[in-house]
Motif scaffolding. Sequence first.
Motif, PDB file in Angstrom:
ATOM      1  N   MET A 193      -9.810 -18.111   0.286  1.00 40.94           N
ATOM      2  CA  MET A 193      -9.139 -16.841   0.087  1.00 40.94           C
ATOM      3  C   MET A 193      -9.046 -16.115   1.422  1.00 40.94           C
ATOM      4  SD  MET A 193     -10.285 -13.468  -2.104  1.00 40.94           S
ATOM      5  CE  MET A 193      -9.989 -14.117  -3.709  1.00 40.94           C
ATOM      6  N   TYR A 194      -7.850 -15.658   1.731  1.00 35.47           N
ATOM      7  CA  TYR A 194      -7.654 -14.864   2.928  1.00 35.47           C
ATOM      8  C   TYR A 194      -8.140 -13.448   2.679  1.00 35.47           C
ATOM      9  CZ  TYR A 194      -4.628 -18.564   4.667  1.00 35.47           C
ATOM     10  OH  TYR A 194      -4.139 -19.757   5.099  1.00 35.47           O
ATOM     11  N   PHE A 195      -8.486 -12.753   3.750  1.00 36.87           N
ATOM     12  CA  PHE A 195      -8.926 -11.363   3.646  1.00 36.87           C
ATOM     13  C   PHE A 195      -7.853 -10.515   2.965  1.00 36.87           C
ATOM     14  CE2 PHE A 195      -9.152  -7.055   5.462  1.00 36.87           C
ATOM     15  CZ  PHE A 195     -10.406  -6.682   5.005  1.00 36.87           C
ATOM     16  N   THR A 196      -6.579 -10.786   3.279  1.00 37.01           N
ATOM     17  CA  THR A 196      -5.492  -9.993   2.703  1.00 37.01           C
ATOM     18  C   THR A 196      -5.367 -10.186   1.205  1.00 37.01           C
ATOM     19  OG1 THR A 196      -3.929 -11.754   3.237  1.00 37.01           O
ATOM     20  CG2 THR A 196      -4.080  -9.939   4.790  1.00 37.01           C
ATOM     21  N   ASP A 197      -5.892 -11.276   0.677  1.00 35.53           N
ATOM     22  CA  ASP A 197      -5.829 -11.504  -0.768  1.00 35.53           C
ATOM     23  C   ASP A 197      -6.534 -10.392  -1.538  1.00 35.53           C
ATOM     24  OD1 ASP A 197      -4.401 -13.802  -0.392  1.00 35.53           O
ATOM     25  OD2 ASP A 197      -6.066 -15.148  -0.769  1.00 35.53           O
ATOM     26  N   ARG A 198      -7.596  -9.835  -0.972  1.00 37.95           N
ATOM     27  CA  ARG A 198      -8.309  -8.753  -1.652  1.00 37.95           C
ATOM     28  C   ARG A 198      -7.410  -7.535  -1.820  1.00 37.95           C
ATOM     29  NH1 ARG A 198     -13.726  -8.557   1.710  1.00 37.95           N
ATOM     30  NH2 ARG A 198     -13.211 -10.560   2.602  1.00 37.95           N
ATOM     31  N   GLY A 199      -6.678  -7.201  -0.773  1.00 35.53           N
ATOM     32  CA  GLY A 199      -5.754  -6.076  -0.854  1.00 35.53           C
ATOM     33  C   GLY A 199      -4.629  -6.337  -1.830  1.00 35.53           C
ATOM     34  N   ILE A 200      -4.139  -7.563  -1.836  1.00 34.18           N
ATOM     35  CA  ILE A 200      -3.074  -7.926  -2.772  1.00 34.18           C
ATOM     36  C   ILE A 200      -3.596  -7.859  -4.200  1.00 34.18           C
ATOM     37  CG2 ILE A 200      -1.587  -9.811  -3.538  1.00 34.18           C
ATOM     38  CD1 ILE A 200      -1.461 -10.643  -0.519  1.00 34.18           C
ATOM     39  N   GLU A 201      -4.798  -8.342  -4.424  1.00 36.80           N
ATOM     40  CA  GLU A 201      -5.387  -8.275  -5.758  1.00 36.80           C
ATOM     41  C   GLU A 201      -5.579  -6.833  -6.209  1.00 36.80           C
ATOM     42  OE1 GLU A 201      -8.923 -10.642  -5.703  1.00 36.80           O
ATOM     43  OE2 GLU A 201      -7.798 -12.506  -5.462  1.00 36.80           O
ATOM     44  N   GLU A 202      -6.023  -5.972  -5.295  1.00 32.17           N
ATOM     45  CA  GLU A 202      -6.184  -4.557  -5.637  1.00 32.17           C
ATOM     46  C   GLU A 202      -4.835  -3.928  -5.983  1.00 32.17           C
ATOM     47  OE1 GLU A 202      -7.714  -0.292  -3.852  1.00 32.17           O
ATOM     48  OE2 GLU A 202      -8.228  -2.125  -2.763  1.00 32.17           O
ATOM     49  N   LEU A 203      -3.810  -4.271  -5.221  1.00 28.36           N
ATOM     50  CA  LEU A 203      -2.464  -3.770  -5.494  1.00 28.36           C
ATOM     51  C   LEU A 203      -2.020  -4.159  -6.901  1.00 28.36           C
ATOM     52  CD1 LEU A 203       0.227  -2.478  -4.593  1.00 28.36           C
ATOM     53  CD2 LEU A 203       0.828  -4.712  -3.610  1.00 28.36           C
ATOM     54  N   VAL A 204      -2.218  -5.408  -7.274  1.00 26.57           N
ATOM     55  CA  VAL A 204      -1.830  -5.879  -8.600  1.00 26.57           C
ATOM     56  C   VAL A 204      -2.642  -5.171  -9.683  1.00 26.57           C
ATOM     57  CG1 VAL A 204      -1.806  -7.884 -10.130  1.00 26.57           C
ATOM     58  CG2 VAL A 204      -0.993  -8.097  -7.784  1.00 26.57           C
ATOM     59  N   GLU A 205      -3.943  -5.025  -9.449  1.00 26.58           N
ATOM     60  CA  GLU A 205      -4.793  -4.363 -10.442  1.00 26.58           C
ATOM     61  C   GLU A 205      -4.397  -2.904 -10.652  1.00 26.58           C
ATOM     62  OE1 GLU A 205      -8.945  -4.737  -9.548  1.00 26.58           O
ATOM     63  OE2 GLU A 205      -8.829  -6.932  -9.468  1.00 26.58           O
ATOM     64  N   ARG A 206      -4.135  -2.199  -9.562  1.00 25.55           N
ATOM     65  CA  ARG A 206      -3.843  -0.766  -9.654  1.00 25.55           C
ATOM     66  C   ARG A 206      -2.410  -0.468 -10.051  1.00 25.55           C
ATOM     67  NH1 ARG A 206      -6.895   3.179  -6.316  1.00 25.55           N
ATOM     68  NH2 ARG A 206      -8.941   2.276  -5.972  1.00 25.55           N
ATOM     69  N   ARG A 207      -1.458  -1.294  -9.622  1.00 27.30           N
ATOM     70  CA  ARG A 207      -0.046  -0.961  -9.809  1.00 27.30           C
ATOM     71  C   ARG A 207       0.766  -2.085 -10.431  1.00 27.30           C
ATOM     72  NH1 ARG A 207       1.504   3.744  -6.998  1.00 27.30           N
ATOM     73  NH2 ARG A 207      -0.209   4.559  -5.789  1.00 27.30           N
ATOM     74  N   GLY A 208       0.081  -3.052 -11.024  1.00 25.92           N
ATOM     75  CA  GLY A 208       0.746  -4.225 -11.552  1.00 25.92           C
ATOM     76  C   GLY A 208       1.767  -3.970 -12.651  1.00 25.92           C
ATOM     77  N   GLU A 209       1.630  -2.872 -13.357  1.00 22.17           N
ATOM     78  CA  GLU A 209       2.557  -2.558 -14.445  1.00 22.17           C
ATOM     79  C   GLU A 209       3.759  -1.743 -13.962  1.00 22.17           C
ATOM     80  OE1 GLU A 209       2.192  -3.823 -17.516  1.00 22.17           O
ATOM     81  OE2 GLU A 209       0.458  -4.877 -16.709  1.00 22.17           O
ATOM     82  N   GLU A 210       3.713  -1.242 -12.724  1.00 23.18           N
ATOM     83  CA  GLU A 210       4.788  -0.395 -12.208  1.00 23.18           C
ATOM     84  C   GLU A 210       5.973  -1.222 -11.727  1.00 23.18           C
ATOM     85  OE1 GLU A 210       3.541   2.395  -9.208  1.00 23.18           O
ATOM     86  OE2 GLU A 210       1.650   2.758 -10.235  1.00 23.18           O
ATOM     87  N   GLU A 211       7.132  -0.614 -11.781  1.00 28.40           N
ATOM     88  CA  GLU A 211       8.323  -1.195 -11.173  1.00 28.40           C
ATOM     89  C   GLU A 211       8.734  -0.265 -10.046  1.00 28.40           C
ATOM     90  OE1 GLU A 211      11.509  -2.315 -13.730  1.00 28.40           O
ATOM     91  OE2 GLU A 211      10.148  -3.010 -15.284  1.00 28.40           O
ATOM     92  N   VAL A 212       9.062  -0.842  -8.901  1.00 22.22           N
ATOM     93  CA  VAL A 212       9.483  -0.044  -7.750  1.00 22.22           C
ATOM     94  C   VAL A 212      10.793  -0.595  -7.209  1.00 22.22           C
ATOM     95  CG1 VAL A 212       7.119   0.560  -7.128  1.00 22.22           C
ATOM     96  CG2 VAL A 212       8.176  -1.415  -6.070  1.00 22.22           C
ATOM     97  N   GLY A 213      11.506   0.253  -6.539  1.00 23.08           N
ATOM     98  CA  GLY A 213      12.757  -0.164  -5.926  1.00 23.08           C
ATOM     99  C   GLY A 213      12.568  -0.511  -4.459  1.00 23.08           C
TER     100      GLY A 213
END
Length: 58
Positions: A1-21
């Motif tokens: 796992m890369y270090f950046t994977d943690r940030g990506i996982e946090e992004l998905v956990e916190r905002r995974g249901e949102e849609e953005v443009g």
Amino acid sequence: MYFTDRGIEELVERRGEEEVGIIWLAERLREFVDLNPEFEVPVERLATWLARLDDEDD
């Protein structure tokens, strides 16, 4: 796992249901670079990569 994977996982956990443009995303990337100019090159590379994902030439 890369270090950046943690940030990506946090992004998905916190905002995974949102849609953005794309405009919203571009504004956040600009804001991030304004606050963290040392990351200008990686953000530029990410934005270019995302913009060209569907190009058949690449």
